[in-house]
Enzyme design. Structure first.
Site, PDB file in Angstrom:
ATOM      1  N   ARG A  65      -3.967  -4.341 -42.585  1.00 44.14           N
ATOM      2  CA  ARG A  65      -4.030  -5.032 -41.301  1.00 44.14           C
ATOM      3  C   ARG A  65      -4.359  -6.528 -41.438  1.00 44.14           C
ATOM      4  O   ARG A  65      -4.822  -7.158 -40.480  1.00 44.14           O
ATOM      5  CB  ARG A  65      -5.013  -4.359 -40.343  1.00 44.14           C
ATOM      6  N   LYS A  71       4.371 -19.274 -39.727  1.00 41.41           N
ATOM      7  CA  LYS A  71       5.507 -18.399 -39.390  1.00 41.41           C
ATOM      8  C   LYS A  71       5.865 -17.593 -40.637  1.00 41.41           C
ATOM      9  O   LYS A  71       6.241 -18.163 -41.662  1.00 41.41           O
ATOM     10  CB  LYS A  71       6.716 -19.208 -38.925  1.00 41.41           C
ATOM     11  N   GLU A  85      15.505 -30.198 -43.957  1.00 38.20           N
ATOM     12  CA  GLU A  85      14.327 -30.043 -43.099  1.00 38.20           C
ATOM     13  C   GLU A  85      13.536 -31.350 -43.034  1.00 38.20           C
ATOM     14  O   GLU A  85      12.928 -31.668 -42.018  1.00 38.20           O
ATOM     15  CB  GLU A  85      13.428 -28.900 -43.592  1.00 38.20           C
ATOM     16  N   LYS A  99       4.260 -31.582 -38.860  1.00 37.56           N
ATOM     17  CA  LYS A  99       4.277 -30.143 -38.554  1.00 37.56           C
ATOM     18  C   LYS A  99       2.888 -29.679 -38.123  1.00 37.56           C
ATOM     19  O   LYS A  99       2.735 -28.941 -37.142  1.00 37.56           O
ATOM     20  CB  LYS A  99       4.778 -29.330 -39.744  1.00 37.56           C
ATOM     21  N   GLU A 111       4.520 -21.102 -30.524  1.00 33.74           N
ATOM     22  CA  GLU A 111       5.808 -21.547 -29.962  1.00 33.74           C
ATOM     23  C   GLU A 111       6.007 -21.098 -28.525  1.00 33.74           C
ATOM     24  O   GLU A 111       7.006 -20.499 -28.156  1.00 33.74           O
ATOM     25  CB  GLU A 111       6.969 -21.077 -30.833  1.00 33.74           C
ATOM     26  N   ARG A 160       6.399 -26.324 -30.036  1.00 37.39           N
ATOM     27  CA  ARG A 160       6.738 -25.966 -31.422  1.00 37.39           C
ATOM     28  C   ARG A 160       8.244 -25.728 -31.575  1.00 37.39           C
ATOM     29  O   ARG A 160       8.796 -25.885 -32.675  1.00 37.39           O
ATOM     30  CB  ARG A 160       5.954 -24.730 -31.878  1.00 37.39           C
ATOM     31  N   ASN A 212      12.551 -26.341 -34.319  1.00 34.86           N
ATOM     32  CA  ASN A 212      13.750 -25.506 -34.424  1.00 34.86           C
ATOM     33  C   ASN A 212      15.027 -26.311 -34.206  1.00 34.86           C
ATOM     34  O   ASN A 212      16.110 -25.720 -34.088  1.00 34.86           O
ATOM     35  CB  ASN A 212      13.652 -24.401 -33.366  1.00 34.86           C
ATOM     36  N   HIS A 237      18.461 -25.199 -35.504  1.00 35.15           N
ATOM     37  CA  HIS A 237      18.348 -23.808 -35.958  1.00 35.15           C
ATOM     38  C   HIS A 237      19.105 -22.803 -35.094  1.00 35.15           C
ATOM     39  O   HIS A 237      19.441 -21.713 -35.577  1.00 35.15           O
ATOM     40  CB  HIS A 237      16.875 -23.415 -36.052  1.00 35.15           C
ATOM     41  N   HIS A 257      20.867 -20.512 -37.802  1.00 37.25           N
ATOM     42  CA  HIS A 257      20.609 -19.081 -38.010  1.00 37.25           C
ATOM     43  C   HIS A 257      21.867 -18.247 -37.777  1.00 37.25           C
ATOM     44  O   HIS A 257      22.114 -17.266 -38.483  1.00 37.25           O
ATOM     45  CB  HIS A 257      19.463 -18.610 -37.108  1.00 37.25           C
ATOM     46  N   HIS A 284      19.605 -22.262 -46.326  1.00 40.83           N
ATOM     47  CA  HIS A 284      19.000 -22.512 -45.014  1.00 40.83           C
ATOM     48  C   HIS A 284      18.978 -23.996 -44.676  1.00 40.83           C
ATOM     49  O   HIS A 284      19.433 -24.439 -43.617  1.00 40.83           O
ATOM     50  CB  HIS A 284      17.577 -21.955 -44.980  1.00 40.83           C
TER      51      HIS A 284
END
Ligand SMILES: NC(=O)c1ccc[n+]([C@@H]2O[C@H](COP(=O)([O-])OP(=O)(O)OC[C@H]3O[C@@H](n4cnc5c(N)ncnc54)[C@H](O)[C@@H]3O)[C@@H](O)[C@H]2O)c1
Ligand SMILES: O=C(O)C(=O)C[C@@H](O)[C@H](O)[C@H](O)COP(=O)(O)O
Ligand SMILES: [Zn+2]
Length: 364
Positions: free
Chosen positions: A120, A142, A184, A225, A235, A239, A243, A246, A250, A264
């Site tokens: 956990r 993330k 990036e 960041k 987000e 935030r 992206n 993206h 994606h 990526h």
């Protein structure tokens, strides 16, 4: 030369160390986090061959069993997650222990998610070894794996307890992977810092050969960041600016099967160019801005169009459908990050499908 960016998230606050020779300090930096002199390193074969011995040397007396995974995006899936979690349990990694992610963003995302769910939740340290991981994936918490439905669709927000970004290890990156990371880096200038984009237009081509410039580029990106993550960790708003590019990227990664047809960061660069083209066509920014973005990507020798991706791509309609799994979707409506200029990105749902289809078709 060495810099520290603090990420002030209360009782989950942590430092991002950026600089040279940080592997030599790994033991001194990590030991205060440990209940016993043992960490569990998850890496991949290419990184292990190049840098595991150096990292272990820096750990000193800290014991560091390591799992070596297969490099590449395909490892960031259910099978890779199972392999990491089962190995950590075989190693009797305890709830109070620390896991180390030694690698690029694939390792960082995968191991971060494994750490989020093992017992956990256990603590982990990010040791990013690609430019992309140093400026982006190792910071902000993330974590995720990909599924057949799309990118990063299963994961958790799970912050690291320390990030060691040693720019010296970037010397062994091949050019394509270095430039993928640069996708990036340039994104930060486009989304929210025109002066940084100006600086990159001058210094970007020198980053691969100048460690001091690399430290500054990484530090600046990490600070940007960290500032955004502290404002909007999960987000709910701002935030999403991170992206930029993206929503396109994606879908392209899914369409190319998370293969080495498209990395990526390459998809991010193409996605940013498309986002600026879309912004200009919608009258949100001047046509000079997408032209300037494309000129810089060209100057860096980077891909900037769908036609730069080897092999066949699905139609614009199919790519638009793939965007439907994007996590920014609200009430079934796609959201894009567009721009009023370089450094002036914003989030919007008011994007006509035909306009998206148009930029995709013209880029193919
Ligand atoms: N969590 C986030 O906020 C975030 C942010 C950006 C990207 N990502 C994710 O990161 C992933 C991409 O990361 P990446 O670009 O680092 O890819 P990657 O982890 O696949 O690494 C790229 C390649 O570089 C090799 N490599 C790594 N370090 C090296 C070194 N020092 N020297 C030589 N070769 C080295 C790897 O073996 C691999 O072949 C994607 O899955 C993307 O979704 C996550
Ligand atoms: O940290 C963020 O937030 C980002 O959006 C950074 C992106 O560069 C990164 O690729 C992230 O994994 C994408 O987020 P996702 O929520 O679209 O999976
Ligand atoms: Zn990204």
């Amino acid at each position: 030369m060495n810099e520290t960016v603090h990420v002030p998230l209360g009782d989950r606050a942590y430092d991002v160390l950026v600089g040279r020779g940080l592997f030599a300090e790994a033991g001194a930096r990590i030991a205060p986090l440990l209940r016993r002199p043992r960490v569990f390193v998850v890496t991949e074969t290419r990184v292990a061959d190049l840098h595991l011995a150096g990292f272990r040397a820096g750990l000193g007396d800290i014991d560091a069993p390591a799992l070596r995974l297969t490099p590449g995006e395909a490892t960031k899936g259910w099978a890779g997650l199972t392999e990491v979690v089962e190995w950590l349990l075989d190693q009797r990694c305890e709830r109070g222990d620390v896991v180390v992610a030694l690698g690029g963003g694939v390792i960082g995302d995968l191991v971060g998610f494994a750490a989020a769910i093992l017992r956990r939740g256990v603590r982990y340290v990010q040791v990013p070894t690609t430019l992309l991981a140093q400026v982006d994936s190792s910071v902000g918490g993330k974590t995720a794996i990909n599924t057949r439905h799309g990118k990063n669709l299963v994961g958790a927000f799970h912050q690291p307890v320390l990030v060691l970004a040693d720019v010296d290890v970037l010397d062994t990156l091949d050019t394509r992977d270095f430039l993928a990371g640069y996708g990036e880096v340039a994104k930060y200038g486009m989304l929210g810092d025109a002066a940084y984009f100006d600086w990159l237009e001058v210094n970007g081509p020198k980053l691969a050969s100048d460690p001091a410039l690399r430290v500054e580029a990484v530090r600046h990106a990490v600070q940007m960041k960290a500032d955004i993550v502290v404002r909007d960790e999960t987000e709910q708003g701002d935030r999403a600016l991170l992206n930029l590019g993206h929503t396109f990227c994606h879908a392209l990664e899914a369409a190319t099967g998370y293969s080495d047809r498209l990395l990526h960061g390459e998809g991010v660069a193409i996605g940013c160019a498309l986002a600026f083209e879309l912004s200009a066509r919608m009258g949100l920014c001047s046509q000079e801005d997408p032209s300037r973005v494309r000129a810089h990507l060209a100057d860096m020798g980077m891909r900037r169009d769908l036609r730069d991706i080897p092999g066949d791509l699905p139609s614009a309609e199919v790519l638009l459908d793939l965007m439907g799994q994007d996590k920014k979707v609200v009430d079934g409506k796609l959201r894009f990050i567009l721009a009023r200029g370089i450094g002036q990105a914003f989030v919007t749902a008011a994007v006509p499908a035909e306009a998206v289809l148009g930029v995709l078709r013209d880029s193919a």
